[in-house]
Write a protein that holds these residues in place. Structure first.
Motif, PDB file in Angstrom:
ATOM      1  N   GLU A 107     -20.358  38.927  -7.920  1.00 39.04           N
ATOM      2  CA  GLU A 107     -19.106  39.645  -8.177  1.00 39.04           C
ATOM      3  C   GLU A 107     -17.918  38.914  -7.559  1.00 39.04           C
ATOM      4  OE1 GLU A 107     -20.394  43.276  -6.342  1.00 39.04           O
ATOM      5  OE2 GLU A 107     -20.683  44.256  -8.284  1.00 39.04           O
ATOM      6  N   ASP A 108     -18.205  37.936  -6.701  1.00 39.24           N
ATOM      7  CA  ASP A 108     -17.137  37.254  -5.973  1.00 39.24           C
ATOM      8  C   ASP A 108     -17.053  35.751  -6.250  1.00 39.24           C
ATOM      9  OD1 ASP A 108     -16.230  39.570  -4.391  1.00 39.24           O
ATOM     10  OD2 ASP A 108     -18.243  39.438  -3.531  1.00 39.24           O
ATOM     11  N   LYS A 109     -18.202  35.111  -6.458  1.00 41.38           N
ATOM     12  CA  LYS A 109     -18.205  33.665  -6.652  1.00 41.38           C
ATOM     13  C   LYS A 109     -18.371  33.315  -8.126  1.00 41.38           C
ATOM     14  CE  LYS A 109     -20.003  32.140  -2.181  1.00 41.38           C
ATOM     15  NZ  LYS A 109     -21.077  31.370  -1.502  1.00 41.38           N
ATOM     16  N   PRO A 110     -17.619  32.309  -8.612  1.00 42.47           N
ATOM     17  CA  PRO A 110     -17.807  31.851  -9.993  1.00 42.47           C
ATOM     18  C   PRO A 110     -19.248  31.399 -10.229  1.00 42.47           C
ATOM     19  CG  PRO A 110     -15.800  30.933  -9.062  1.00 42.47           C
ATOM     20  CD  PRO A 110     -16.533  31.582  -7.925  1.00 42.47           C
ATOM     21  N   ALA A 111     -19.755  31.638 -11.442  1.00 41.19           N
ATOM     22  CA  ALA A 111     -21.163  31.376 -11.747  1.00 41.19           C
ATOM     23  C   ALA A 111     -21.546  29.914 -11.586  1.00 41.19           C
ATOM     24  CB  ALA A 111     -21.459  31.839 -13.169  1.00 41.19           C
ATOM     25  N   ASP A 112     -20.660  28.994 -11.983  1.00 43.17           N
ATOM     26  CA  ASP A 112     -21.011  27.578 -11.872  1.00 43.17           C
ATOM     27  C   ASP A 112     -21.149  27.148 -10.417  1.00 43.17           C
ATOM     28  OD1 ASP A 112     -18.217  28.150 -12.012  1.00 43.17           O
ATOM     29  OD2 ASP A 112     -17.795  26.015 -12.025  1.00 43.17           O
ATOM     30  N   LYS A 113     -20.348  27.769  -9.537  1.00 49.63           N
ATOM     31  CA  LYS A 113     -20.462  27.463  -8.104  1.00 49.63           C
ATOM     32  C   LYS A 113     -21.798  27.971  -7.559  1.00 49.63           C
ATOM     33  CE  LYS A 113     -16.326  25.751  -8.099  1.00 49.63           C
ATOM     34  NZ  LYS A 113     -16.172  24.290  -8.136  1.00 49.63           N
ATOM     35  N   LEU A 114     -22.223  29.141  -8.046  1.00 41.85           N
ATOM     36  CA  LEU A 114     -23.517  29.681  -7.635  1.00 41.85           C
ATOM     37  C   LEU A 114     -24.651  28.753  -8.047  1.00 41.85           C
ATOM     38  CD1 LEU A 114     -23.368  33.491  -8.475  1.00 41.85           C
ATOM     39  CD2 LEU A 114     -23.505  32.462  -6.218  1.00 41.85           C
ATOM     40  N   ILE A 115     -24.562  28.239  -9.275  1.00 43.76           N
ATOM     41  CA  ILE A 115     -25.597  27.344  -9.784  1.00 43.76           C
ATOM     42  C   ILE A 115     -25.641  26.066  -8.949  1.00 43.76           C
ATOM     43  CG2 ILE A 115     -26.277  25.915 -11.754  1.00 43.76           C
ATOM     44  CD1 ILE A 115     -25.116  28.168 -13.552  1.00 43.76           C
ATOM     45  N   GLU A 116     -24.458  25.551  -8.595  1.00 47.72           N
ATOM     46  CA  GLU A 116     -24.398  24.358  -7.749  1.00 47.72           C
ATOM     47  C   GLU A 116     -25.045  24.629  -6.392  1.00 47.72           C
ATOM     48  OE1 GLU A 116     -20.476  22.816  -7.350  1.00 47.72           O
ATOM     49  OE2 GLU A 116     -20.202  22.511  -9.497  1.00 47.72           O
ATOM     50  N   GLU A 117     -24.739  25.812  -5.812  1.00 44.57           N
ATOM     51  CA  GLU A 117     -25.305  26.170  -4.514  1.00 44.57           C
ATOM     52  C   GLU A 117     -26.821  26.291  -4.590  1.00 44.57           C
ATOM     53  OE1 GLU A 117     -23.435  29.674  -3.001  1.00 44.57           O
ATOM     54  OE2 GLU A 117     -21.450  28.750  -2.888  1.00 44.57           O
ATOM     55  N   GLU A 118     -27.313  26.870  -5.703  1.00 43.49           N
ATOM     56  CA  GLU A 118     -28.753  27.033  -5.876  1.00 43.49           C
ATOM     57  C   GLU A 118     -29.423  25.667  -5.999  1.00 43.49           C
ATOM     58  OE1 GLU A 118     -32.227  29.098  -5.886  1.00 43.49           O
ATOM     59  OE2 GLU A 118     -30.194  29.851  -5.496  1.00 43.49           O
ATOM     60  N   LYS A 119     -28.810  24.769  -6.752  1.00 46.67           N
ATOM     61  CA  LYS A 119     -29.347  23.412  -6.883  1.00 46.67           C
ATOM     62  C   LYS A 119     -29.383  22.723  -5.521  1.00 46.67           C
ATOM     63  CE  LYS A 119     -28.201  21.967 -11.620  1.00 46.67           C
ATOM     64  NZ  LYS A 119     -27.400  20.992 -12.403  1.00 46.67           N
ATOM     65  N   ARG A 120     -28.315  22.920  -4.750  1.00 44.47           N
ATOM     66  CA  ARG A 120     -28.227  22.290  -3.432  1.00 44.47           C
ATOM     67  C   ARG A 120     -29.322  22.829  -2.503  1.00 44.47           C
ATOM     68  NH1 ARG A 120     -24.545  19.309  -0.696  1.00 44.47           N
ATOM     69  NH2 ARG A 120     -24.382  19.590   1.550  1.00 44.47           N
ATOM     70  N   LYS A 121     -29.521  24.144  -2.525  1.00 43.26           N
ATOM     71  CA  LYS A 121     -30.557  24.753  -1.687  1.00 43.26           C
ATOM     72  C   LYS A 121     -31.933  24.204  -2.049  1.00 43.26           C
ATOM     73  CE  LYS A 121     -28.238  29.192  -0.877  1.00 43.26           C
ATOM     74  NZ  LYS A 121     -28.227  30.633  -1.235  1.00 43.26           N
ATOM     75  N   LYS A 122     -32.205  24.106  -3.355  1.00 43.32           N
ATOM     76  CA  LYS A 122     -33.505  23.606  -3.808  1.00 43.32           C
ATOM     77  C   LYS A 122     -33.688  22.141  -3.421  1.00 43.32           C
ATOM     78  CE  LYS A 122     -34.250  26.777  -7.682  1.00 43.32           C
ATOM     79  NZ  LYS A 122     -34.381  26.912  -9.160  1.00 43.32           N
ATOM     80  N   ALA A 123     -32.596  21.376  -3.505  1.00 47.95           N
ATOM     81  CA  ALA A 123     -32.672  19.957  -3.151  1.00 47.95           C
ATOM     82  C   ALA A 123     -33.025  19.783  -1.674  1.00 47.95           C
ATOM     83  CB  ALA A 123     -31.342  19.273  -3.460  1.00 47.95           C
ATOM     84  N   PHE A 124     -32.312  20.506  -0.813  1.00 46.04           N
ATOM     85  CA  PHE A 124     -32.573  20.394   0.626  1.00 46.04           C
ATOM     86  C   PHE A 124     -33.947  20.963   0.986  1.00 46.04           C
ATOM     87  CE2 PHE A 124     -27.963  19.687   1.078  1.00 46.04           C
ATOM     88  CZ  PHE A 124     -28.003  18.608   1.937  1.00 46.04           C
ATOM     89  N   LYS A 125     -34.369  22.012   0.280  1.00 41.99           N
ATOM     90  CA  LYS A 125     -35.694  22.585   0.544  1.00 41.99           C
ATOM     91  C   LYS A 125     -36.787  21.579   0.209  1.00 41.99           C
ATOM     92  CE  LYS A 125     -38.611  26.631  -0.277  1.00 41.99           C
ATOM     93  NZ  LYS A 125     -39.849  25.858  -0.407  1.00 41.99           N
ATOM     94  N   PHE A 126     -36.611  20.860  -0.900  1.00 37.14           N
ATOM     95  CA  PHE A 126     -37.595  19.840  -1.276  1.00 37.14           C
ATOM     96  C   PHE A 126     -37.716  18.789  -0.174  1.00 37.14           C
ATOM     97  CE2 PHE A 126     -38.595  15.666  -3.019  1.00 37.14           C
ATOM     98  CZ  PHE A 126     -39.780  15.922  -3.686  1.00 37.14           C
ATOM     99  N   ILE A 127     -36.572  18.333   0.329  1.00 36.95           N
ATOM    100  CA  ILE A 127     -36.579  17.300   1.371  1.00 36.95           C
ATOM    101  C   ILE A 127     -37.163  17.848   2.668  1.00 36.95           C
ATOM    102  CG2 ILE A 127     -35.121  15.813   2.795  1.00 36.95           C
ATOM    103  CD1 ILE A 127     -33.226  15.648   0.343  1.00 36.95           C
ATOM    104  N   ASP A 128     -36.746  19.070   3.054  1.00 39.77           N
ATOM    105  CA  ASP A 128     -37.265  19.680   4.286  1.00 39.77           C
ATOM    106  C   ASP A 128     -38.775  19.896   4.206  1.00 39.77           C
ATOM    107  OD1 ASP A 128     -34.761  19.736   5.408  1.00 39.77           O
ATOM    108  OD2 ASP A 128     -34.352  21.819   4.889  1.00 39.77           O
ATOM    109  N   ASP A 129     -39.245  20.372   3.051  1.00 40.42           N
ATOM    110  CA  ASP A 129     -40.686  20.597   2.887  1.00 40.42           C
ATOM    111  C   ASP A 129     -41.452  19.277   3.028  1.00 40.42           C
ATOM    112  OD1 ASP A 129     -40.236  23.266   2.487  1.00 40.42           O
ATOM    113  OD2 ASP A 129     -40.497  23.215   0.308  1.00 40.42           O
TER     114      ASP A 129
END
Length: 533
Positions: A107-129
């Motif tokens: 309700e607050d963040k633009p959808a494309d920014k959310l998608i970017e954040e989700e991609k970023r989280k998944k990227a860092f999770k892959f590296i951390d794992d």
């Protein structure tokens, strides 16, 4: 799913063309506004009630422009339909619609920014794992192309490690050493290097340098950069983890102690004691082979010496790395700073490109100092680039749309929204002459940026003067914080002074974020016309 998209007159043609390819049931409504971003929740509620009063039960979701200032909670509550922000750029709406059932919109963040954040989280999770998978790491370390430096796995199967050099370490105060080291660690360095002074002997200072930095680096490897055998011996006796460097001229004097203490070293295909530095790829590979044979039993990282552009030849040095890697899969060292420090260009793009080349060559360590203004931030840039290349390698993809990027001063996408062109018939004014300077009776300001080791540690200061005497200093992290306080305290009385302060404070904020040097009344960036003949 039936989705109602609210937009304005100017963006409508773009939105209409984008949604044609969607598999969703889409309704596009043009609100009574030219610019969609100017819409408010109350306006949107009125538009929907007026135009869709009998269809509300058939609408599953409402998407509003991603650039509207307020959130959408009020709309959801009033209409009883989940309402979220769409993309900031209409062209990205297709991406949002394709993922609409697989992401939690906001309700607050633009959808494309959310998608970017989700991609970023998944990227860092892959590296951390990967980095925390002790079983896999243990198996990978059995391969001849990987080694352990202190507790850090290094080699072609791991992300390229960033080794940050504290240049001229013997000449720095204890406080400066600690601050520089902490800055590099905060920037993402995996290893810290003690850079000694070429041609001088500071072996008596080595124990103190190691003892000063060890508590700061913690469990990260600490290396020493010198060809001086006395300095290397003292460092080995005082717990150094890694040595830069051994070559055909100094290895005989220090090989025994390094083997005894199992300290890995960087090998150079040179003999600096005799002034010998091979140039061609063939000469470098041959000399490196000889040194590896002479130091048999030593754990090592091979440095084929990355040359600056248009010196010996950066191309020849890259070819040397490639030729060596064909016959020996040992970890390789890439002196990226040799290129960035000796090129008048911003370091960001250069560091990413060299990291990509390094990844293709099988490089394991990226080495750099930060000795000039143009290379400030190189450690962070290389740390980010290393992650990008590791992801690209594992995904077997180009280093694009990974969730991590090094786009800093330009935008990744060119905006495709229709440009506002509503000036027909509107009076156009241009400045005929500058305003005459009139001193503000409320006082004047001296604006400054105090740079910390990171942006979080930096701040903007605005010192207020009355009759050339300072009486108050306003401190903040943004232009807005400071100019609002100036207004609140009544420290400005003229409109042109207020406009000037807003302009200068925003320049200071940009300088603080980017690391540019801020000097009041001077431009931050060069005018492009200066590069023309």
């Amino acid at each position: 799913m039936r989705v109602l998209i609210i937009t304005g007159h100017l963006a409508y043609p773009l939105i209409k063309s984008v949604v044609k390819k969607s598999t969703q049931d889409i309704i596009v409504h043009i609100a009574e506004t030219q610019v969609a971003a100017f819409l408010t929740p109350r306006q949107i509620i009125k538009e929907v009630k007026t135009n869709f009063a009998n269809e509300l039960d058939a609408i599953d979701m409402i998407l509003v422009p991603g650039l509207i200032k307020k959130g959408t909670r009020e709309i959801t509550k009033e209409l009883g339909i989940p309402t979220f922000k769409g993309s900031t750029d209409g062209a990205d709406l297709a991406m949002v619609l394709n993922l609409i059932e697989n992401i939690d919109l906001s309700e607050d963040k633009p959808a494309d920014k959310l998608i970017e954040e989700e991609k970023r989280k998944k990227a860092f999770k892959f590296i951390d794992d990967f980095e925390n998978d002790k079983k896999t790491i243990k198996e990978l370390l059995k391969k001849p192309n990987n080694i352990l430096i202190r507790n850090l796995p290094v080699g072609e199967d791991f992300p390229m490690r960033v080794l940050a050099e504290i240049a001229n370490a013997p000449f720095l105060s204890k406080e400066a050493l600690i601050n520089k080291c902490q800055y590099f660690i905060d920037s993402g360095a995996d290893m810290i290097d003690i850079g000694m002074a070429a041609g001088e002997d500071f072996s008596h200072k080595v124990p103190e340098l190691i003892n000063t930095l060890r508590p700061v680096v913690g469990d990260k490897p600490l290396s020493i950069d010198t060809l001086n055998t006395k300095e290397i011996k003292v460092a080995a006796e005082n717990g150094i983890d890694f040595v830069l460097s051994l070559d055909l001229g100094n290895q005989a004097e220090i090989i025994d102690i390094l083997k005894e203490k199992d300290i890995p070293a960087v090998l150079l295909p040179t003999n600096f004691s005799k002034g010998i530095s091979p140039k061609t790829p063939e000469e470098r590979v041959k000399a490196m082979g000889q040194l590896i044979e002479d130091t048999k039993g030593l754990r090592y990282v091979a440095d084929m010496i990355l040359d600056p552009v248009n010196s010996s030849s950066i191309v020849e040095s890259i070819i040397a790395c490639n030729e060596f890697h064909k016959i020996n899969k040992a970890p390789m060292f890439f002196g990226v700073g040799n290129v960035t420090e000796l090129m008048d260009a911003d370091s960001g793009g250069v560091n990413v490109l060299l990291s990509g080349i390094g990844m293709e060559l099988g490089v394991s360590i990226l080495f750099t100092p930060e000795e000039s203004g143009k290379t400030r931030g190189s450690v962070y840039e290389l740390a980010t680039a290393s992650k990008m290349m590791f992801l690209a390698k594992h995904r077997k993809s180009i280093p694009k749309d990974l969730g991590i990027n090094m786009v800093a001063f330009k935008d990744k996408h060119k905006r495709n929204d229709i440009i506002l062109n509503e000036t027909d018939g509107v009076l156009e004014l241009k400045q005929e002459k500058p305003l005459k300077f009139i001193r503000d009776k409320a006082g004047s300001f001296k604006i400054n940026v105090e740079y910390g080791t990171t942006v979080k540690d930096s701040k903007i200061t605005a010192t207020h003067f009355i009759k050339n005497k300072a009486d108050v200093v306003i401190v903040g992290k943004s232009a807005r914080e400071i100019y609002e306080e100036i207004i609140t305290e009544g420290l400005v009385s003229r409109m042109e002074h207020a406009a000037y302060l807003g302009s200068e404070l925003k320049k200071a904020e940009i300088a603080m974020i980017t690391g540019k040097e801020y000097v009041q009344d001077f431009e931050l960036f060069k005018n492009p016309d200066e590069f023309k003949n």
